[in-house]
Design a protein around this motif. Sequence first.
Motif, PDB file in Angstrom:
ATOM      1  N   PRO A   1       0.833  -1.208   0.000  1.00  0.00           N
ATOM      2  CA  PRO A   1       0.000   0.000   0.000  1.00  0.00           C
ATOM      3  C   PRO A   1       0.866   1.256   0.000  1.00  0.00           C
ATOM      4  O   PRO A   1       1.973   1.270   0.538  1.00  0.00           O
ATOM      5  CB  PRO A   1      -0.797  -0.125   1.297  1.00  0.00           C
ATOM      6  N   ASP A   2       0.324   2.322  -0.599  1.00  0.00           N
ATOM      7  CA  ASP A   2       1.108   3.550  -0.716  1.00  0.00           C
ATOM      8  C   ASP A   2       0.967   4.469   0.490  1.00  0.00           C
ATOM      9  O   ASP A   2       1.660   5.483   0.569  1.00  0.00           O
ATOM     10  CB  ASP A   2       0.736   4.314  -1.994  1.00  0.00           C
ATOM     11  N   ARG A   3       0.072   4.128   1.443  1.00  0.00           N
ATOM     12  CA  ARG A   3      -0.119   4.979   2.609  1.00  0.00           C
ATOM     13  C   ARG A   3      -0.313   4.122   3.846  1.00  0.00           C
ATOM     14  O   ARG A   3      -0.822   2.999   3.777  1.00  0.00           O
ATOM     15  CB  ARG A   3      -1.328   5.899   2.410  1.00  0.00           C
ATOM     16  N   GLU A   4       0.054   4.691   4.986  1.00  0.00           N
ATOM     17  CA  GLU A   4      -0.062   3.961   6.244  1.00  0.00           C
ATOM     18  C   GLU A   4      -1.415   4.158   6.896  1.00  0.00           C
ATOM     19  O   GLU A   4      -1.799   3.380   7.777  1.00  0.00           O
ATOM     20  CB  GLU A   4       1.049   4.400   7.203  1.00  0.00           C
ATOM     21  N   ALA A   5      -2.146   5.205   6.518  1.00  0.00           N
ATOM     22  CA  ALA A   5      -3.465   5.459   7.075  1.00  0.00           C
ATOM     23  C   ALA A   5      -4.232   6.363   6.109  1.00  0.00           C
ATOM     24  O   ALA A   5      -3.627   7.115   5.335  1.00  0.00           O
ATOM     25  CB  ALA A   5      -3.366   6.117   8.455  1.00  0.00           C
ATOM     26  N   ILE A   6      -5.575   6.285   6.156  1.00  0.00           N
ATOM     27  CA  ILE A   6      -6.414   7.153   5.331  1.00  0.00           C
ATOM     28  C   ILE A   6      -7.511   7.747   6.205  1.00  0.00           C
ATOM     29  O   ILE A   6      -7.707   7.332   7.344  1.00  0.00           O
ATOM     30  CB  ILE A   6      -7.009   6.412   4.120  1.00  0.00           C
ATOM     31  N   THR A   7      -8.229   8.716   5.641  1.00  0.00           N
ATOM     32  CA  THR A   7      -9.225   9.475   6.398  1.00  0.00           C
ATOM     33  C   THR A   7     -10.630   8.987   6.090  1.00  0.00           C
ATOM     34  O   THR A   7     -10.976   8.764   4.930  1.00  0.00           O
ATOM     35  CB  THR A   7      -9.107  10.976   6.064  1.00  0.00           C
ATOM     36  N   ALA A   8     -11.444   8.903   7.118  1.00  0.00           N
ATOM     37  CA  ALA A   8     -12.818   8.401   6.979  1.00  0.00           C
ATOM     38  C   ALA A   8     -13.741   9.523   6.502  1.00  0.00           C
ATOM     39  O   ALA A   8     -14.612  10.004   7.234  1.00  0.00           O
ATOM     40  CB  ALA A   8     -13.300   7.833   8.317  1.00  0.00           C
ATOM     41  N   ASP A   9     -13.563   9.932   5.248  1.00  0.00           N
ATOM     42  CA  ASP A   9     -14.385  11.008   4.686  1.00  0.00           C
ATOM     43  C   ASP A   9     -15.163  10.572   3.454  1.00  0.00           C
ATOM     44  O   ASP A   9     -15.781  11.395   2.779  1.00  0.00           O
ATOM     45  CB  ASP A   9     -13.501  12.210   4.330  1.00  0.00           C
ATOM     46  N   GLY A  10     -15.157   9.283   3.157  1.00  0.00           N
ATOM     47  CA  GLY A  10     -15.877   8.778   2.000  1.00  0.00           C
ATOM     48  C   GLY A  10     -15.197   9.045   0.679  1.00  0.00           C
ATOM     49  O   GLY A  10     -15.718   8.645  -0.376  1.00  0.00           O
ATOM     50  N   GLN A  11     -14.035   9.706   0.687  1.00  0.00           N
ATOM     51  CA  GLN A  11     -13.338  10.075  -0.532  1.00  0.00           C
ATOM     52  C   GLN A  11     -11.891   9.584  -0.570  1.00  0.00           C
ATOM     53  O   GLN A  11     -11.363   9.275  -1.642  1.00  0.00           O
ATOM     54  CB  GLN A  11     -13.330  11.607  -0.683  1.00  0.00           C
ATOM     55  N   ASP A  12     -11.241   9.518   0.559  1.00  0.00           N
ATOM     56  CA  ASP A  12      -9.813   9.234   0.603  1.00  0.00           C
ATOM     57  C   ASP A  12      -9.502   7.839   0.060  1.00  0.00           C
ATOM     58  O   ASP A  12     -10.345   6.934   0.109  1.00  0.00           O
ATOM     59  CB  ASP A  12      -9.291   9.374   2.028  1.00  0.00           C
ATOM     60  N   LEU A  13      -8.280   7.678  -0.445  1.00  0.00           N
ATOM     61  CA  LEU A  13      -7.891   6.456  -1.145  1.00  0.00           C
ATOM     62  C   LEU A  13      -6.569   5.913  -0.621  1.00  0.00           C
ATOM     63  O   LEU A  13      -5.691   6.666  -0.177  1.00  0.00           O
ATOM     64  CB  LEU A  13      -7.716   6.725  -2.645  1.00  0.00           C
ATOM     65  N   VAL A  14      -6.421   4.611  -0.735  1.00  0.00           N
ATOM     66  CA  VAL A  14      -5.121   3.953  -0.626  1.00  0.00           C
ATOM     67  C   VAL A  14      -4.957   3.090  -1.865  1.00  0.00           C
ATOM     68  O   VAL A  14      -5.881   2.396  -2.293  1.00  0.00           O
ATOM     69  CB  VAL A  14      -5.000   3.108   0.665  1.00  0.00           C
ATOM     70  N   TYR A  15      -3.796   3.192  -2.483  1.00  0.00           N
ATOM     71  CA  TYR A  15      -3.441   2.389  -3.646  1.00  0.00           C
ATOM     72  C   TYR A  15      -2.539   1.253  -3.174  1.00  0.00           C
ATOM     73  O   TYR A  15      -1.492   1.498  -2.561  1.00  0.00           O
ATOM     74  CB  TYR A  15      -2.684   3.224  -4.672  1.00  0.00           C
ATOM     75  N   ALA A  16      -2.953   0.032  -3.451  1.00  0.00           N
ATOM     76  CA  ALA A  16      -2.171  -1.140  -3.029  1.00  0.00           C
ATOM     77  C   ALA A  16      -1.686  -1.888  -4.266  1.00  0.00           C
ATOM     78  O   ALA A  16      -2.503  -2.469  -5.002  1.00  0.00           O
ATOM     79  CB  ALA A  16      -2.998  -2.055  -2.142  1.00  0.00           C
ATOM     80  N   ASP A  17      -0.389  -1.837  -4.514  1.00  0.00           N
ATOM     81  CA  ASP A  17       0.184  -2.622  -5.601  1.00  0.00           C
ATOM     82  C   ASP A  17       0.138  -4.096  -5.228  1.00  0.00           C
ATOM     83  O   ASP A  17       0.459  -4.477  -4.094  1.00  0.00           O
ATOM     84  CB  ASP A  17       1.635  -2.212  -5.855  1.00  0.00           C
ATOM     85  N   ALA A  18      -0.238  -4.931  -6.179  1.00  0.00           N
ATOM     86  CA  ALA A  18      -0.241  -6.382  -5.996  1.00  0.00           C
ATOM     87  C   ALA A  18       0.765  -6.964  -6.977  1.00  0.00           C
ATOM     88  O   ALA A  18       0.554  -6.891  -8.192  1.00  0.00           O
ATOM     89  CB  ALA A  18      -1.636  -6.953  -6.236  1.00  0.00           C
ATOM     90  N   ARG A  19       1.858  -7.489  -6.466  1.00  0.00           N
ATOM     91  CA  ARG A  19       2.965  -7.932  -7.307  1.00  0.00           C
ATOM     92  C   ARG A  19       3.152  -9.435  -7.200  1.00  0.00           C
ATOM     93  O   ARG A  19       3.137  -9.997  -6.094  1.00  0.00           O
ATOM     94  CB  ARG A  19       4.261  -7.231  -6.892  1.00  0.00           C
ATOM     95  N   ILE A  20       3.358 -10.077  -8.333  1.00  0.00           N
ATOM     96  CA  ILE A  20       3.732 -11.493  -8.357  1.00  0.00           C
ATOM     97  C   ILE A  20       5.252 -11.560  -8.243  1.00  0.00           C
ATOM     98  O   ILE A  20       5.971 -11.068  -9.127  1.00  0.00           O
ATOM     99  CB  ILE A  20       3.265 -12.171  -9.655  1.00  0.00           C
ATOM    100  N   VAL A  21       5.748 -12.128  -7.141  1.00  0.00           N
ATOM    101  CA  VAL A  21       7.189 -12.120  -6.870  1.00  0.00           C
ATOM    102  C   VAL A  21       7.702 -13.539  -6.665  1.00  0.00           C
ATOM    103  O   VAL A  21       6.934 -14.474  -6.424  1.00  0.00           O
ATOM    104  CB  VAL A  21       7.513 -11.254  -5.630  1.00  0.00           C
ATOM    105  N   ASP A  22       9.028 -13.663  -6.778  1.00  0.00           N
ATOM    106  CA  ASP A  22       9.669 -14.951  -6.496  1.00  0.00           C
ATOM    107  C   ASP A  22       9.986 -15.051  -5.006  1.00  0.00           C
ATOM    108  O   ASP A  22       9.572 -14.211  -4.210  1.00  0.00           O
ATOM    109  CB  ASP A  22      10.909 -15.139  -7.372  1.00  0.00           C
ATOM    110  N   ASP A  23      10.734 -16.080  -4.617  1.00  0.00           N
ATOM    111  CA  ASP A  23      11.038 -16.288  -3.198  1.00  0.00           C
ATOM    112  C   ASP A  23      11.840 -15.155  -2.591  1.00  0.00           C
ATOM    113  O   ASP A  23      11.817 -14.943  -1.374  1.00  0.00           O
ATOM    114  CB  ASP A  23      11.807 -17.604  -3.014  1.00  0.00           C
ATOM    115  N   ASP A  24      12.561 -14.400  -3.432  1.00  0.00           N
ATOM    116  CA  ASP A  24      13.377 -13.291  -2.941  1.00  0.00           C
ATOM    117  C   ASP A  24      12.668 -11.938  -3.037  1.00  0.00           C
ATOM    118  O   ASP A  24      13.264 -10.899  -2.770  1.00  0.00           O
ATOM    119  CB  ASP A  24      14.696 -13.226  -3.716  1.00  0.00           C
ATOM    120  N   GLY A  25      11.410 -11.945  -3.444  1.00  0.00           N
ATOM    121  CA  GLY A  25      10.670 -10.691  -3.534  1.00  0.00           C
ATOM    122  C   GLY A  25      10.891  -9.924  -4.813  1.00  0.00           C
ATOM    123  O   GLY A  25      10.498  -8.755  -4.908  1.00  0.00           O
ATOM    124  N   VAL A  26      11.484 -10.556  -5.850  1.00  0.00           N
ATOM    125  CA  VAL A  26      11.707  -9.900  -7.139  1.00  0.00           C
ATOM    126  C   VAL A  26      10.470 -10.106  -8.014  1.00  0.00           C
ATOM    127  O   VAL A  26       9.962 -11.230  -8.136  1.00  0.00           O
ATOM    128  CB  VAL A  26      12.966 -10.468  -7.842  1.00  0.00           C
TER     129      VAL A  26
END
Length: 787
Positions: free
Chosen positions: A682-707
């Motif tokens: 995720p790109d943020r550690e916390a968001i605001t409860a205002d019905g508008q705020d966003l968090v973008y979470a990248d979902a990556r397919i990685v190997d055992d080393d995280g590449v």
Amino acid sequence: MTAFTGPTEQHRRTRRLETGWRFHHGDAEGAADPDFADDDWRPVEAPHDWSIEGPFDPESPAGSAQAFLPGGVGWYRRELPSDVEGETVYLRFDGVYRDSDVYLKGEHVGNRPNGYTSFNHDVSGVEGSETLAVRVDNTDLPNCRWYSGSGIYRHVHLIETSALHVVPWGTDVRTPAVTERRARVDVHTEVANDAEEAAVCTLSTTVYDPAGEVVAEAATEQRFAAGQQHTFEQELAVAEPALWSPETPERYHVRSVVHRQDPDGTAETTGEPVDDYVTQFGIRTVTFSADEGVLLNGESMNLKGVNLHHSAGALGAAVPERALERRLETLAAMGANAIRTAHNPPQPELLELCDRMGFLVIDEAFDKWRHEKTGKFFEEWWREDLAAMIRRDRNHPSVIAWSVGNESYDHGEAEMLDDLEMLVEAANDLDPTRPATYGSPAWGDGHEGILKNAEAVAERVDLFSGNYMEHHYDDLRERGVDVPIVGSECRPFFRGSGDDPLAFVPPNPWFDVAERDDVVGQFIWSGFDYLGEAREWPSKGWPTGLIDTCGVPKPPAAFHRSVWSDEPMVEIAAFDPARERAPARPAWSWPALAGHWTFPDREDSRGFVHVVTFTNAETVTLYQNDERLGVQHLADNPDHMIEWYVPYESGTLRAVAETDGEVVATHELQTAGDPARVELDPDREAITADGQDLVYADARIVDDDGVVVPRADHEIECSVSGAGDLAGVDNGDLASNESYTDSRRSAYHGTALAIVQADRSPGEVTITADVEGLEGDEVTIPVQAPE
């Protein structure tokens, strides 16, 4: 820069009408009637874009221009709040696409054809709980050259004021004389008396500095007849002003308080405060010169800009402020400092962010003018639409020029030139403090025709904006064109040469700015990939931007970071002809560069891989698996592309950049193994409860080393629980037929994206990513109460 802590508006009330809407896709006879039964309509929140929900259809009348997505007719209904108390009440729509009709209590309030223009409807007399209905007609497709979206896709505001009040967008703050010791601040304020009786008004104007301290005040009295409107003109002075610039985006505020007195009274007091209006502005000077380019506060600078459409990938055209902020953060990290709002007025939040974050803006009104579909309402509405943009946006310090149009199809013809004169004159009348321009394409009958048309445009504008005309700059100067020049649209890689607009010459188009004092800057087409204006099915959009629809800079974007940013950097990219890409127009494309070092087909053959390093340091040394391959000097590569041919080995490719013998930046690529798991970031550690705020979470397919595994295309299932909802999924692949509003998305080049929007109640939101046959992942983000 400090945050503003002065008073807000206290004698008027402005509310966003975000919740409580019900929506129906399709026409509905009688839907304006308060007694109409809408129980089976879908609840939605505004802003809302129904087109992004799809489906994609190659037979859609929207076609490639508008991403093969549906348009049609839509209806929205809701009740006004029950506690409306203003004597004068406005409904403000920041944007409805398009051809909207607004009804209140079953009565028609008004129509607005232009889908990009903000507009106000006076609904005075409402008492609360009245039925508001909006019909949106986006059937005449395609009516835009890119994805427009459909619906109430920007904010709606309910504004309650006194009958004696500042009119909508009624303040005009100018700083005509600025020195280090003193700034003159001229404030023009339009006040209306909507009452049926006369009134005496005192307008008190207070200027607050960036810390919220009072630095200037003025008061003026005026007698109003019933129904009269008057513009107050007040001159104030600010000592030792803090100047607005990209480096120091300091903002001042004007608070305009309207006091009402008894017209027959003799009291010397200012009277009862009945309305106030707060205007943000900046103190700065901007000068355009044919010799020196642009001077901001007396300092020469270059515009390092991109063109930006209004949509945002999976979110469509209903774009929350956080999505805009994230885009500007990405551009700022690249060294960009300017935006051209291609090709229509943006949502207001973008300009507010540009003020705060220090971006310069060319604010554009129209595309194509009188074209059969894009300009269907131009003749009747151009003046009102242009005035709405300029009145709304004129106090933003980020806005440095008005563009009255772009690439009219009758470019160079007599009617087009007449229209240009008409629009420039109107823009100059509405705001004489900024230049007016037009996006002038390299169109004409041969080389001489192109120059003739460009010269005719230059004679009618204050700033010549050339689309893909870098190779004509010298010719224009030789023909006597003496206005400043800006590259309003520039290819990110190709530059024309002589008569050939697509001839590639090694210097990037950027160097036409860097090496010339008379060119103001450039705006790359485009900053971000966008929906619509696709080449052919299955592509849904323009895939050659510097940044993909997920907000991830592509490897070629590193070139612009190397020439735009002073932050030391180095980045490696490998030529990968097998890299999958959506159909694109080659003239706007970089070569197929990839940010990975996984070429299994070269493993046994020891085949060479063509590699490029981008840097702003003096030297780059390249290592493969700690073996030094060589060193190259940037000075020997004036196009800022240091090229290498590397005999491929799996492992690590590392670039080390040095200046004055000191390491200033490093970058490395690692070979990926087999897919092992999906990893959420995720790109943020916390968001605001205002019905508008966003968090973008990248979902990556990685190997055992995280590449990241670059050719992984696994389907990722995204789920959300708790105090948030899944707003959209994306992977940057504009050729995909997968829905942006589904919970599943295939990885593209090993990655996908989940966009999660906060609820209106605090708590936590949990995002989960699952892939069949791989280990899943889960993250939890706090959703905090608004401050």
